[in-house]
Design an enzyme around this catalytic site. Structure first.
Site, PDB file in Angstrom:
ATOM      1  N   GLY A  79     -16.973 -11.643 -23.495  1.00  0.00           N
ATOM      2  CA  GLY A  79     -17.577 -12.555 -22.518  1.00  0.00           C
ATOM      3  C   GLY A  79     -16.706 -13.783 -22.331  1.00  0.00           C
ATOM      4  O   GLY A  79     -15.506 -13.789 -22.622  1.00  0.00           O
ATOM      5  N   GLY A  80     -17.336 -14.859 -21.885  1.00  0.00           N
ATOM      6  CA  GLY A  80     -16.606 -16.098 -21.630  1.00  0.00           C
ATOM      7  C   GLY A  80     -15.921 -16.644 -22.871  1.00  0.00           C
ATOM      8  O   GLY A  80     -15.002 -17.461 -22.781  1.00  0.00           O
ATOM      9  N   GLY A 117      19.272 -14.186  -6.934  1.00  0.00           N
ATOM     10  CA  GLY A 117      18.389 -15.275  -7.331  1.00  0.00           C
ATOM     11  C   GLY A 117      18.179 -15.315  -8.836  1.00  0.00           C
ATOM     12  O   GLY A 117      17.900 -16.366  -9.417  1.00  0.00           O
ATOM     13  N   ALA A 118      18.351 -14.153  -9.461  1.00  0.00           N
ATOM     14  CA  ALA A 118      18.157 -14.092 -10.912  1.00  0.00           C
ATOM     15  C   ALA A 118      19.239 -14.901 -11.630  1.00  0.00           C
ATOM     16  O   ALA A 118      19.008 -15.419 -12.724  1.00  0.00           O
ATOM     17  CB  ALA A 118      18.160 -12.643 -11.383  1.00  0.00           C
TER      18      ALA A 118
HETATM   19  C1  HXC Z   1     -27.084 -13.747 -31.676  1.00  0.00           C
HETATM   20  C2  HXC Z   1     -26.020 -11.900 -32.477  1.00  0.00           C
HETATM   21  C3  HXC Z   1     -25.171 -11.886 -31.365  1.00  0.00           C
HETATM   22  C4  HXC Z   1     -25.352 -12.889 -30.394  1.00  0.00           C
HETATM   23  C5  HXC Z   1     -24.654 -10.251 -32.627  1.00  0.00           C
HETATM   24  N1  HXC Z   1     -25.680 -10.868 -33.227  1.00  0.00           N
HETATM   25  N2  HXC Z   1     -24.337 -10.847 -31.487  1.00  0.00           N
HETATM   26  N3  HXC Z   1     -26.968 -12.835 -32.628  1.00  0.00           N
HETATM   27  N4  HXC Z   1     -26.320 -13.803 -30.586  1.00  0.00           N
HETATM   28  N5  HXC Z   1     -24.571 -12.946 -29.324  1.00  0.00           N
HETATM   29  C6  HXC Z   1     -26.288 -10.525 -34.510  1.00  0.00           C
HETATM   30  C7  HXC Z   1     -27.087  -9.232 -34.478  1.00  0.00           C
HETATM   31  O1  HXC Z   1     -28.391  -9.491 -34.068  1.00  0.00           O
HETATM   32  C8  HXC Z   1     -27.000  -8.799 -35.927  1.00  0.00           C
HETATM   33  O2  HXC Z   1     -27.927  -9.566 -36.676  1.00  0.00           O
HETATM   34  C9  HXC Z   1     -25.646  -9.252 -36.353  1.00  0.00           C
HETATM   35  O3  HXC Z   1     -25.257 -10.267 -35.434  1.00  0.00           O
HETATM   36  C10 HXC Z   1     -24.606  -8.157 -36.322  1.00  0.00           C
HETATM   37  O4  HXC Z   1     -24.677  -7.521 -35.056  1.00  0.00           O
HETATM   38  P1  HXC Z   1     -24.692  -5.943 -34.883  1.00  0.00           P
HETATM   39  O5  HXC Z   1     -25.048  -5.677 -33.468  1.00  0.00           O
HETATM   40  O6  HXC Z   1     -25.515  -5.335 -35.943  1.00  0.00           O
HETATM   41  O7  HXC Z   1     -23.174  -5.613 -35.189  1.00  0.00           O
HETATM   42  P2  HXC Z   1     -22.238  -4.552 -34.504  1.00  0.00           P
HETATM   43  O8  HXC Z   1     -22.917  -3.223 -34.420  1.00  0.00           O
HETATM   44  O9  HXC Z   1     -20.961  -4.617 -35.235  1.00  0.00           O
HETATM   45  O10 HXC Z   1     -21.993  -5.074 -33.026  1.00  0.00           O
HETATM   46  C11 HXC Z   1     -21.322  -6.257 -32.825  1.00  0.00           C
HETATM   47  C12 HXC Z   1     -21.415  -6.626 -31.333  1.00  0.00           C
HETATM   48  C13 HXC Z   1     -22.872  -6.591 -30.863  1.00  0.00           C
HETATM   49  C14 HXC Z   1     -20.518  -5.661 -30.525  1.00  0.00           C
HETATM   50  C15 HXC Z   1     -20.770  -8.023 -31.202  1.00  0.00           C
HETATM   51  O11 HXC Z   1     -23.656  -7.331 -31.786  1.00  0.00           O
HETATM   52  C16 HXC Z   1     -23.070  -7.163 -29.507  1.00  0.00           C
HETATM   53  O12 HXC Z   1     -22.809  -6.509 -28.511  1.00  0.00           O
HETATM   54  N6  HXC Z   1     -23.544  -8.417 -29.467  1.00  0.00           N
HETATM   55  C17 HXC Z   1     -23.825  -9.091 -28.229  1.00  0.00           C
HETATM   56  C18 HXC Z   1     -22.549  -9.431 -27.519  1.00  0.00           C
HETATM   57  C19 HXC Z   1     -22.808 -10.242 -26.283  1.00  0.00           C
HETATM   58  O13 HXC Z   1     -23.227  -9.719 -25.268  1.00  0.00           O
HETATM   59  N7  HXC Z   1     -22.645 -11.556 -26.432  1.00  0.00           N
HETATM   60  C20 HXC Z   1     -22.816 -12.459 -25.357  1.00  0.00           C
HETATM   61  C21 HXC Z   1     -21.528 -12.390 -24.539  1.00  0.00           C
HETATM   62  S1  HXC Z   1     -21.569 -13.490 -23.239  1.00  0.00           S
HETATM   63  P3  HXC Z   1     -28.530  -9.053 -38.052  1.00  0.00           P
HETATM   64  O14 HXC Z   1     -29.576 -10.064 -38.393  1.00  0.00           O
HETATM   65  O15 HXC Z   1     -29.051  -7.687 -37.799  1.00  0.00           O
HETATM   66  O16 HXC Z   1     -27.404  -9.049 -39.040  1.00  0.00           O
HETATM   67  C22 HXC Z   1     -20.902 -14.839 -23.895  1.00  0.00           C
HETATM   68  C23 HXC Z   1     -20.883 -15.968 -22.947  1.00  0.00           C
HETATM   69  C24 HXC Z   1     -19.989 -17.035 -23.415  1.00  0.00           C
HETATM   70  O17 HXC Z   1     -20.479 -14.897 -24.977  1.00  0.00           O
HETATM   71  C25 HXC Z   1     -19.853 -17.965 -22.269  1.00  0.00           C
HETATM   72  C26 HXC Z   1     -18.829 -19.005 -22.535  1.00  0.00           C
HETATM   73  C27 HXC Z   1     -18.515 -19.721 -21.274  1.00  0.00           C
END
Ligand code: HXC
Length: 514
Positions: free
Chosen positions: A169-170, A404-405
C-alpha cells in the site's frame, strides 16, 4: 511505598515484556518463516553492545481495554556501524503484524528528527502489514509525517530502507523516498496493490512474489537497488554500503587505507578492451582493475545492465563509478539506463562522492517505444544530473563516444573537471557506417561499385573523424593517455580536485525533468 529495588524490578520486568514484542508464540512463527525478530535484526546490523533503544515504553496509554504492547510494533534507537553512529528502526511483525498506528508513527518520526538533527544516517528495517486498520486516520497521518521527514532528510543524511517482509500500500512510499532499497529473496515484497486487488480491477493474475518480490524489483521495476539471499547477508551489505558514505552532506566520504598503490599500472588493460568498436567486453573487468583491490559495490546490478553504477575507492577515497556496459545492448543509453545513472549521479553529488565516468557509448537508443516512453525526458535527467553535480567529476573515454551520449556522459561541456581519452577513443556525431549513408548517399548510389565506395568512405571517415585528437585539440579532452596509466591519472586528478569549490547560481531549486 515502593522501594527503589522494587521499582527497578518492575522496570526490568516491563522492559523484558517489551523486548518480547508480540509474545513467544509469534516470535516462533517469525523464526519458522526464516525471519529474524526486530531486535535480532538490529543486533546483526549494529556493532555489538552499541544499540541505545528509545521509546521502548511507548504505548497507547489511553486504550485501557486493549492488550498493551510496550514499544508497540517498532524498535527504535541508535547504534554504531563500523564505529560510526547510525539511527535504526526495525518494525516488529510480532505486534499487530508490524502495522503502523499512532505510536509507531510517532516513534519513527521522532527517530528521523534525531537522525536529521545529529546528521547521522538512518536505516529502516521494514516488515509490516501497513496502516493499522483499527487506528484509521491516525495511521495515515503517521505515514504522512514519515514521508515529510524523508523529504526533509533527502540529500542531508543517507537514508537506507531494508525490506524484510511485507511492505504494501501507501507504506511503500517511505522506502521509495529514501536513497537505497535492499530486499531479501523470497521473504520481502513491495507492492501498491496486491494480487487480489489487481485481479478484480484489471483481471491480471499474479502472485505476491512475482508481483513484488526482490527479483522483480531489482530487475524489472528498478524500485529496489539490491537483493540478497538471506537477512544476514542483506544486513552485512547494508554495513558495507555505509562504509562508502559520509555521515551527512557536510561530511567527507570516509577515507580507508586500502593498501593499493595509486601508481599501480593496469598492465593487461589493453587485452580487455577490443579495438573494434562493435566488439563486446565486460566493462566491469576495467573497473575491477581501476579501483582499489578490485572492490566495487554495484548499485542496481540487475536493472538496466547496459550501464554500470557502483561505489569503490581510488587511493582510499570513495568514488562513484558510472560506466557504459558494451556487454548489454552495446552499452547504449536507453530510458532505464539514463534513469539509473541519473539517480546515482544525484546521490553521489548529494553526499560528496566524486564521480568517475568511463565512456564507451554508441549513442541513445533509437526506437518508437523509446520515443513514446519518453527517452527525451529520461535522457535529459542524465544530462541534468551531470551538469548540476558539483562534486569532482573525472571522465575517461575508453573507446567510442557518439552523438548526444558524448555530451551526456560526463563531458567537459557539462562541467566535468578532468577529461581523458585513450588513443583508441572515437569521438564523433555517429559511427562511420551510419554517417556515410547520410552525408554521402548520392556518391555511393552513383559509384560503379557502391559497396566498395561505401567501405572506402567509412575508412576515410574513421581516419578523418573517429579519433580523440580533434577533441584534444579543442581542449574538450585534457589529454590522450596510455590506458595503463588510467588509475594513476584518475587518482592524481581526484587528489587535485579534493579542494574543489564551485558557486552555483542562487535559486530555490532547479526543475529536473522528473
Ligand atoms: C492491523 C494487522 C495488519 C494491519 C496484519 N495485522 N496487518 N493488524 N492492521 N494492517 C495483524 C493480523 O491481524 C495478525 O494479528 C498479525 O498482524 C499477523 O497477520 P497475519 O495476517 O496472520 O500474517 P500473514 O499471514 O503473514 O499475512 C501478513 C499480511 C496480512 C500479508 C501483511 O496480514 C495482510 O494482508 N494484512 C493487511 C495488509 C493491508 O491491507 N494493509 C493496509 C495496506 S494500505 P494476530 O493478532 O493474529 O497476530 C496502507 C495504507 C498506507 O498501508 C497509506 C499510507 C499513505
Amino acid at each position: 511505598m515502593t522501594t527503589i529495588e522494587q521499582a527497578l524490578d518492575d522496570l526490568t520486568q516491563l522492559k523484558a515484556d517489551a523486548a518480547l514484542g508480540g509474545g513467544q508464540e509469534r516470535v516462533e512463527a517469525q523464526h519458522a518463516r526464516g525471519k529474524m525478530t526486530a531486535r535480532e535484526r538490529i543486533a546483526t546490523l549494529v556493532d555489538p553492545g552499541t544499540f541505545e533503544e528509545i521509546d521502548a515504553l511507548a504505548a497507547d496509554w489511553d486504550d485501557e481495554d486493549g492488550e498493551r504492547f510496550y514499544g508497540d510494533a517498532v524498535v527504535t534507537g541508535w547504534g554504531k556501524i563500523d564505529g560510526r553512529t547510525a539511527c535504526v528502526f526495525a518494525q516488529d511483525f510480532t505486534v499487530y503484524g508490524g502495522s503502523l498506528g499512532e505510536v509507531v508513527g510517532m516513534k519513527i518520526a521522532k527517530l528521523m528528527d534525531v537522525a536529521l538533527k545529529s546528521g547521522v544516517p538512518i536505516v529502516g528495517l521494514n516488515d509490516s502489514g501497513g496502516a493499522r486498520i483499527q487506528e484509521g486516520v491516525s495511521s495515515l497521518g503517521g505515514y504522512g509525517e514519515i514521508f515529510f521527514r524523508n523529504v526533509q532528510a533527502s540529500g542531508v543524511i543517507p537514508q537506507i530502507s531494508v525490506i524484510l517482509g511485507p511492505c504494501a500500500g501507501g507504506a511503500v512510499y517511505s522506502p521509495a523516498l529514501t536513497d537505497f532499497i535492499f530486499m531479501v529473496e523470497k521473504t520481502s515484497q513491495m507492492f501498491l496493490t496486491g494480487p487480489d486487488v489487481i485481479l478484480s480491477v484489471t483481471g491480471e493474475q499474479t502472485t505476491v512474489e512475482e508481483l513484488g518480490g526482490a527479483a522483480s524489483h531489482v530487475s524489472k521495476s528498478g524500485v529496489a537497488h539490491f537483493a540478497f539471499k538471506d537477512e544476514q547477508e542483506c544486513l552485512e551489505e547494508v554495513r558495507r554500503l555505509l562504509s562508502y558514505l559520509p555521515q551527512n552532506n557536510m561530511d567527507d566520504a570516509p577515507y580507508q587505507d586500502t593498501g593499493d598503490p595509486i601508481d599501480r599500472r593496469l598492465d593487461d588493460i589493453m587485452t580487455i578492451v577490443p579495438g573494434a568498436s562493435d566488439k563486446q567486453y565486460d566493462v566491469r573487468d576495467v573497473i575491477e582493475r581501476l579501483v582499489d583491490n578490485g572492490e566495487l559495490m554495484e548499485v542496481h546490478e540487475y536493472f538496466a545492465p547496459n550501464i554500470v553504477c557502483g561505489l569503490g575507492r581510488i587511493g582510499g577515497a570513495p568514488v562513484g563509478i558510472v560506466a557504459n556496459q558494451p556487454l548489454y545492448l552495446g552499452g547504449v543509453l536507453d530510458i532505464d539506463s539514463s534513469r539509473k545513472a541519473a539517480r546515482f549521479v544525484r546521490f553521489c553529488d548529494s553526499f560528496n562522492i566524486p564521480i568517475v565516468t568511463l565512456v564507451d557509448v554508441p549513442g541513445f537508443l533509437p526506437g518508437v517505444s523509446q520515443e513514446y516512453g519518453g527517452i527525451i525526458a529520461h535522457g535529459a535527467k542524465l544530462v541534468y544530473a551531470y551538469a548540476a553535480a558539483t562534486v569532482p567529476k573525472v571522465t575517461v573515454i575508453l573507446r567510442k563516444a557518439f552523438g548526444g551520449a558524448y555530451d551526456a556522459m560526463g563531458s567537459k561541456h557539462l562541467g566535468a573537471d578532468v577529461n581523458y581519452a585513450w588513443p583508441t577513443a572515437a569521438i564523433a556525431v555517429m559511427a562511420g557506417s551510419q554517417a556515410v549513408n547520410i552525408v554521402s548517399r548520392r556518391e555511393i548510389a552513383s559509384a560503379a561499385d557502391p559497396d566498395a565506395e561505401r567501405k572506402r568512405l567509412i575508412e576515410e571517415y574513421a581516419q578523418r573523424l573517429e579519433h580523440p585528437y580533434i577533441a584534444a585539440a579543442k581542449g574538450y579532452i585534457d589529454d590522450v593517455i596510455d590506458p595503463r596509466d588510467t588509475r594513476l591519472k584518475i587518482a592524481h586528478a581526484l587528489e587535485m580536485l579534493r579542494t574543489k569549490s564551485v558557486q552555483v547560481p542562487g535559486k530555490k531549486h532547479g526543475n529536473i525533468p522528473l
